[in-house]
Design an enzyme around this catalytic site. Sequence first.
Site, PDB file in Angstrom:
ATOM      1  N   HIS A 183       5.082   2.049  -5.564  1.00 46.54           N
ATOM      2  CA  HIS A 183       4.944   0.904  -6.459  1.00 46.54           C
ATOM      3  C   HIS A 183       5.651   1.118  -7.793  1.00 46.54           C
ATOM      4  O   HIS A 183       6.036   0.172  -8.455  1.00 46.54           O
ATOM      5  CB  HIS A 183       3.477   0.497  -6.575  1.00 46.54           C
ATOM      6  CG  HIS A 183       3.030  -0.142  -5.304  1.00 46.54           C
ATOM      7  ND1 HIS A 183       2.405   0.559  -4.312  1.00 46.54           N
ATOM      8  CD2 HIS A 183       3.240  -1.390  -4.834  1.00 46.54           C
ATOM      9  CE1 HIS A 183       2.218  -0.251  -3.280  1.00 46.54           C
ATOM     10  NE2 HIS A 183       2.703  -1.440  -3.574  1.00 46.54           N
ATOM     11  N   GLU A 408       2.288  -5.145   8.386  1.00 45.22           N
ATOM     12  CA  GLU A 408       2.633  -3.902   7.684  1.00 45.22           C
ATOM     13  C   GLU A 408       2.206  -2.686   8.493  1.00 45.22           C
ATOM     14  O   GLU A 408       2.574  -1.566   8.181  1.00 45.22           O
ATOM     15  CB  GLU A 408       1.909  -3.821   6.335  1.00 45.22           C
ATOM     16  CG  GLU A 408       2.029  -5.062   5.488  1.00 45.22           C
ATOM     17  CD  GLU A 408       1.520  -4.845   4.088  1.00 45.22           C
ATOM     18  OE1 GLU A 408       2.306  -4.416   3.240  1.00 45.22           O
ATOM     19  OE2 GLU A 408       0.312  -5.096   3.846  1.00 45.22           O
ATOM     20  N   ASP A 432       5.353  -0.837   3.851  1.00 50.75           N
ATOM     21  CA  ASP A 432       4.252  -0.191   4.564  1.00 50.75           C
ATOM     22  C   ASP A 432       4.564  -0.035   6.043  1.00 50.75           C
ATOM     23  O   ASP A 432       4.179   0.955   6.665  1.00 50.75           O
ATOM     24  CB  ASP A 432       2.956  -0.981   4.357  1.00 50.75           C
ATOM     25  CG  ASP A 432       2.318  -0.622   3.024  1.00 50.75           C
ATOM     26  OD1 ASP A 432       2.240   0.591   2.729  1.00 50.75           O
ATOM     27  OD2 ASP A 432       1.931  -1.522   2.268  1.00 50.75           O
ATOM     28  N   CYS A 479       9.126  -9.620   3.200  1.00 47.60           N
ATOM     29  CA  CYS A 479       8.941  -9.523   1.754  1.00 47.60           C
ATOM     30  C   CYS A 479       8.942  -8.074   1.272  1.00 47.60           C
ATOM     31  O   CYS A 479       8.663  -7.802   0.125  1.00 47.60           O
ATOM     32  CB  CYS A 479       7.644 -10.217   1.328  1.00 47.60           C
ATOM     33  SG  CYS A 479       6.180  -9.441   2.006  1.00 47.60           S
TER      34      CYS A 479
HETATM   35  C1  PEP Z   1       5.246  -3.961   1.799  1.00 50.66           C
HETATM   36  O1  PEP Z   1       4.454  -3.090   2.142  1.00 50.66           O
HETATM   37  O2  PEP Z   1       6.402  -4.069   2.271  1.00 50.66           O
HETATM   38  C2  PEP Z   1       4.862  -4.961   0.796  1.00 50.66           C
HETATM   39  C3  PEP Z   1       5.661  -5.976   0.531  1.00 50.66           C
HETATM   40  O3  PEP Z   1       3.686  -4.756   0.132  1.00 50.66           O
HETATM   41  P1  PEP Z   1       3.525  -3.651  -1.043  1.00 50.66           P
HETATM   42  O4  PEP Z   1       4.875  -3.069  -1.278  1.00 50.66           O
HETATM   43  O5  PEP Z   1       2.976  -4.319  -2.221  1.00 50.66           O
HETATM   44  O6  PEP Z   1       2.584  -2.682  -0.407  1.00 50.66           O
HETATM   45 MG    MG Z   2       2.398  -3.366   1.583  1.00 46.99          MG
END
Ligand code: PEP
Ligand code: MG
Length: 544
Positions: A183, A408, A432, A479
Amino acid sequence: MRLQGIGVGRGIAHGPVVRMPDPIPEPGTEIRDADAGTEFARAGAALQEVATDLAERADRAGGEAKGVLDAQSMMAQDPSLIDDIRSRISTGRTAERAVFEAFHGFQQMLISMGGYMAERASDLGDVSQRTIARLRGVAAPGVPDVDHPFVLVAHDLAPADTASLDLARVLGLITLGGGPTSHTAILARSQAIVAVVGVTDAASLVDGTDVLVDASDGSVIVEPTTADVEAAEQRLAARRVAVPIGPGKLADGTEVPLLANIGSPADVADALARGAEGIGLFRTEFMFLGAEKAPTVAEQQEQYRAVFDAFAGRKVVVRTLDAGSDKPLVFLPTGQEDNPALGLRGLRATRANEQILRDQLTAIVAATAETGADVSVMAPMVADAAETEYFVTLARSVGVQTAGVMAEVPSCALMAGQVLGIADFVSIGTNDLTQYTLAADRLLGSVAAYQDPWHPAVLRLVKLLGDAGIQSGRPVGVCGEAAADPLLAVVLVGLGATSLSMAPSALADVRTELRQHTLEHARALAVRALDASSPAEARAAVRD
Ligand code: PEP
Ligand code: MG
């Protein structure tokens, strides 16, 4: 000397290193040798120094920051806190331990008062850490307060640190830990901070060292020559192709809506300016990382309304709170977990605290009714059809019109047909999905190389989802960070993705690349990538 990591985005940064100090461990409970008077004098002097330092910083900062820093300076001189520290020292505690315990006690009191007071608890924690650092003679934690532009080198940053970086000063970011989809990396990308993560050798960089950070190839050149810097600037200029803002489209006119990933209403202006056609992922948990208490329906409604208003008539996909792992929310505790990425995360955490989930859905529905946005809601970390059924049923019962799930976890992709028989849409979280397919923690620098969504195993799972989307006639978006890689974005469309959502800073490059390929060509490239035996081979097969 050249160090190697994994780049986030395609920018370049050049400047002197400033290192982020390591967090201060909790002081031990050992009994001290010094007498109480000497020990209290030590504590008093440290508190005084911290108060003076904070007051000076307040004067330099001005504006909104001045109020916060002045308040912190006063906290360090609070008479009841000082009394508490004195009495703890008189019972044999070290000054460090007494400071820690006294501040902790006050923090708990503020948290229990809720609202504005609870939000001040973390400021108190910061004063405590600064005082303990003084007592130990080590650097204060947090992003150093330096008055010139610099490249920040850190082991890793907490999401809250990344979000609050002073962009006027931080030219770039190098982390020892963290993968490309940690993140920290995602926030860096969203703020267009040039970042290279997982640079395990960056431990050798000291304050003041001149570095050239190139996110496009993940390199860090230590003490670069003028020629190195000029060559990097030329590469950057060559990459800046002028692309007219417009809807995402392939060369044959096939529409591929290009949406933005955001974390709060503050990100909306940038998304709009860069031509986002809507929001494909609203990471709602980012707004509440520092909150001690669950936000109320009214508080949430206000934030959601701000985003929906800006996208009236357009698509906004809101994700329900994705707490757990590296995004801990105090009000959604998971308990002690050895492997938090495999623990109570995403839908699992909110399902265990269903009222919080219901409140969030209620706030989203209420904000939708007040605005003209086309709002959908999705849950993170959904494993299979049974969890899809749970979420979709709950969301509809609260009044959500369009309810989907994020794919995910590999099990969700393997059961894609069943999942899409229930959900209105699926959005693939490739970050994920890659972490769980390759069994490599996305936060761990040592396994960052596994965090590569070009891996044919990941792409095969994406294909299962894409095929199920075509069969059911329901949308399958992407996404995760993979959608921000221009060439991989083409492959994802070839695998069946119907929309792509990414950090706004990536929109222009992806828009440009999509226009170079027809759907037929994208499908042919996808076949090549699927047949490869490694991420590198997949990349090479598509690039050639
Ligand atoms: C992902 O896991 O690709 C996602 C978009 O969610 P995050 O990155 O917030 O876990
Ligand atoms: Mg994710």
